[in-house]
Enzyme design. Structure first.
Site, PDB file in Angstrom:
ATOM      1  N   ASP A  66      -3.334   2.533  14.181  1.00 14.43           N
ATOM      2  CA  ASP A  66      -2.553   3.244  13.181  1.00 14.43           C
ATOM      3  C   ASP A  66      -3.069   4.674  13.079  1.00 14.43           C
ATOM      4  O   ASP A  66      -3.798   5.150  13.953  1.00 14.43           O
ATOM      5  CB  ASP A  66      -2.549   2.496  11.839  1.00 14.43           C
ATOM      6  CG  ASP A  66      -3.918   2.466  11.158  1.00 14.43           C
ATOM      7  OD1 ASP A  66      -4.853   3.165  11.615  1.00 14.43           O
ATOM      8  OD2 ASP A  66      -4.054   1.749  10.149  1.00 14.43           O
ATOM      9  N   ARG A  77       0.844  -1.192   0.000  1.00 12.65           N
ATOM     10  CA  ARG A  77       0.000   0.000   0.000  1.00 12.65           C
ATOM     11  C   ARG A  77       0.884   1.248   0.000  1.00 12.65           C
ATOM     12  O   ARG A  77       1.574   1.535   0.977  1.00 12.65           O
ATOM     13  CB  ARG A  77      -0.916   0.022   1.217  1.00 12.65           C
ATOM     14  CG  ARG A  77      -1.695   1.345   1.346  1.00 12.65           C
ATOM     15  CD  ARG A  77      -2.897   1.269   2.265  1.00 12.65           C
ATOM     16  NE  ARG A  77      -2.559   1.172   3.669  1.00 12.65           N
ATOM     17  CZ  ARG A  77      -3.455   1.299   4.663  1.00 12.65           C
ATOM     18  NH1 ARG A  77      -4.732   1.519   4.377  1.00 12.65           N
ATOM     19  NH2 ARG A  77      -3.080   1.176   5.915  1.00 12.65           N
TER      20      ARG A  77
END
Length: 538
Positions: free
Chosen positions: A446, A166
């Site tokens: 995150d 990603r």
């Protein structure tokens, strides 16, 4: 420090440490520069379009399906067939791009590992370049790690998860490199280096260059990525369609353009994923100007209700109609050691969440910790006998605009306020130290965590939303509570760790974002400037 000969027009502002020349080659940097020259202006235009649409939302316009693309939604078409190695993606694990994490994730027993250059990685220069080195070694299966602290050595098992990567979102920049005097999009830096070094190698090993695309807000942004893919494959003489990309549906506007996003990426699509945490943040962000959309405590915003339930069902229906995977969301729980009762309760919630996903028709799910892979795998193995369940068209699902905008019912509490502050500050503090994936209170957090936390606090203050006891949170109360929670954090982490950390910086940034007169688009943008300043002071 080493030096390298940069291509014309390319200026590297970050240090060149031993080994960096392996990925920062003249040819690779030339490729990245070509991508930047070709696509930076279009990315900038897309960001301007986001701003313009947000102004319309602020004036009261609500998201809706696009009239001009009705033909795409109503058309009978499917995306290109998928490679054999990603037909079965029943359990995926994600994590940052450091060596130990990559090895453990690839060895976890999951179907797929998404190596994350975005929300789970603090974008220091060293993290990004070392991460590219680590990924090169992972693709070639030469990656090893010797842990000096524990004495353990790590290497890949014979069978490993399929690797996806990603890159950063379109809104993030890489400010350690300039091309023709301008900083370049972090997305193009991450994608370009990885693709240049690994696409042919991956194909030769029977897999391919596979990606996750974060934070897209429209099919026009998906078109940019598709054009990047076409350009990159042609430049390296790789067959068109070799790239496969799953789009994370983690913004509210994207949900109204699911078919259109798949259509734009139809030669390169590997489906859609319900990025639930960022989606909650995006819902608050896009609708922040209206008191109608004020949220209850984060813990009450669950996937089985309201707009989250509607969007997950619509993702399944849309993907299956187009012949591609609909991936479920993240289980962020970490196994709790030393408290069997608490661990059993947490695992029961994970089981219920994964059972809901597979029963609804998702073709796979995400976990954040290797310890959850067997649990999720067992549930999908029991209820999904084939490699996926794309054949379940879910024609019974009827989701409209109202469903996608329905707010969760619930209450706001002093405890919820304190939890947002404590989580947000601790995550930002770690991020400013270069750590992007943080275990906090038995969850793996995150960047979406800090975004939800500061967005929710801003929303409660801006709209004077009453708490369960009838009181409201204003700036003065927030500042007092922030000071209280900093004391709590100091007790929890210890005085030495607290004084040596970046907690004052983190608290200042969290306060500034929470009390800003206008809602800031992303916390990670100003945080990146602080990160750059910290690097210069090292």
């Amino acid at each position: 420090m080493s030096t390298i000969a940069s291509p014309p027009g390319v200026q590297i502002l970050g240090p060149i440490r031993p080994g960096y020349e392996r990925v920062l080659t003249h040819e690779a940097l030339s490729f990245v520069a070509a991508l930047a020259r070709q696509f930076t202006a279009r990315i900038e235009e897309s960001l301007e379009a986001r701003v313009a649409r947000q102004l319309r939302f602020d004036r009261g316009e609500l998201p809706d399906f696009l009239e001009e693309t009705a033909g795409v939604r109503e058309g009978d078409w499917k995306v290109a067939p998928l490679p054999a190695d990603i037909l079965d993606r029943r359990v995926e694990i994600t994590g940052p791009i450091d060596r130990k994490m990559i090895i453990n994730a690839l060895n976890s027993g999951a179907s797929v590992f998404m190596a994350d250059c975005e929300d789970a990685t603090s974008p220091t220069w060293d993290n990004e370049v070392q991460g590219q080195l680590n990924l090169c070694d992972a693709v070639r299966r030469t990656i090893t790690f010797d842990d000096a602290a524990s004495g353990k050595s790590y290497k890949l098992n014979e069978k490993t998860a399929v690797l996806f990567m990603r890159p950063r979102g379109l809104h993030l920049w890489e400010k350690h490199i300039k091309v023709d005097g301008k900083f370049i999009p972090g997305s193009l830096f991450d994608f370009g280096l990885y693709f240049f070094h690994n696409a042919k190698e991956a194909l030769a090993r029977g897999t391919g260059p596979y990606f996750y695309l974060p934070k897209l807000e429209s099919h026009r942004e998906a078109r940019i990525w598709n054009d990047v893919f076409v350009y990159a494959q042609k430049a390296l003489e790789i067959p068109r369609g070799s790239i496969k990309a799953t789009v994370l549906i983690e913004t509210l506007p994207a949900t109204f353009e699911l078919n259109e996003i798949l259509w734009e990426l139809r030669d390169h699509s590997a489906g859609l994923n319900c990025g639930r945490w960022d989606y909650i943040f995006s819902f608050i962000k896009k609708m922040h100007a209206s008191p109608t959309f004020v949220m209850p405590d984060r813990g009450q915003v669950s996937m089985d209700k309201a707009f989250l339930r509607a969007y997950s069902l619509l993702v399944i229906q849309t993907c299956h109609r187009r012949g591609v995977h609909a991936m479920g969301g993240m289980a962020a729980v970490i196994p709790i050691k030393g408290d069997d009762a608490a661990n059993d309760e947490a695992m029961a919630k994970v089981r219920a969440d994964k059972l809901r996903e597979v029963s609804d028709g998702h073709d796979g799910t995400w976990v954040a910790h290797p310890g959850l892979v067997p649990l999720a795998m067992a549930i999908f193995d029991e209820h999904m006998k084939g490699p996926n369940q794309i054949e379940r068209l879910r024609e019974d699902v009827a989701i409209g605009r109202h469903d996608l905008l329905r707010v969760h019912e619930g209450t706001r509490s002093e405890q919820g306020l304190r939890h947002n502050i404590r989580i947000g500050v601790q995550y930002i503090e770690a991020w400013l130290r270069g750590v992007g994936c943080v275990p906090l209170y038995n969850l793996m957090e995150d960047a979406a965590t800090a975004e939800i936390s500061r967005a929710q606090v801003w929303q409660w203050i801006a709209h004077r939303a009453p708490l369960a006891d009838g009181s409201v949170v204003d700036a003065a109360r927030f500042k007092v509570t922030l000071a209280d929670e900093l004391s709590v954090i100091e007790r929890e982490v210890g005085h030495d760790r607290f004084t040596k950390g970046r907690f004052p910086e983190a608290a200042e940034l969290f306060e500034r974002m929470s009390l800003s007169p206008s809602f800031a688009e992303f916390l990670t943008v100003p945080a990146y400037e602080q990160l750059l300043g910290n690097e210069k002071n090292l």
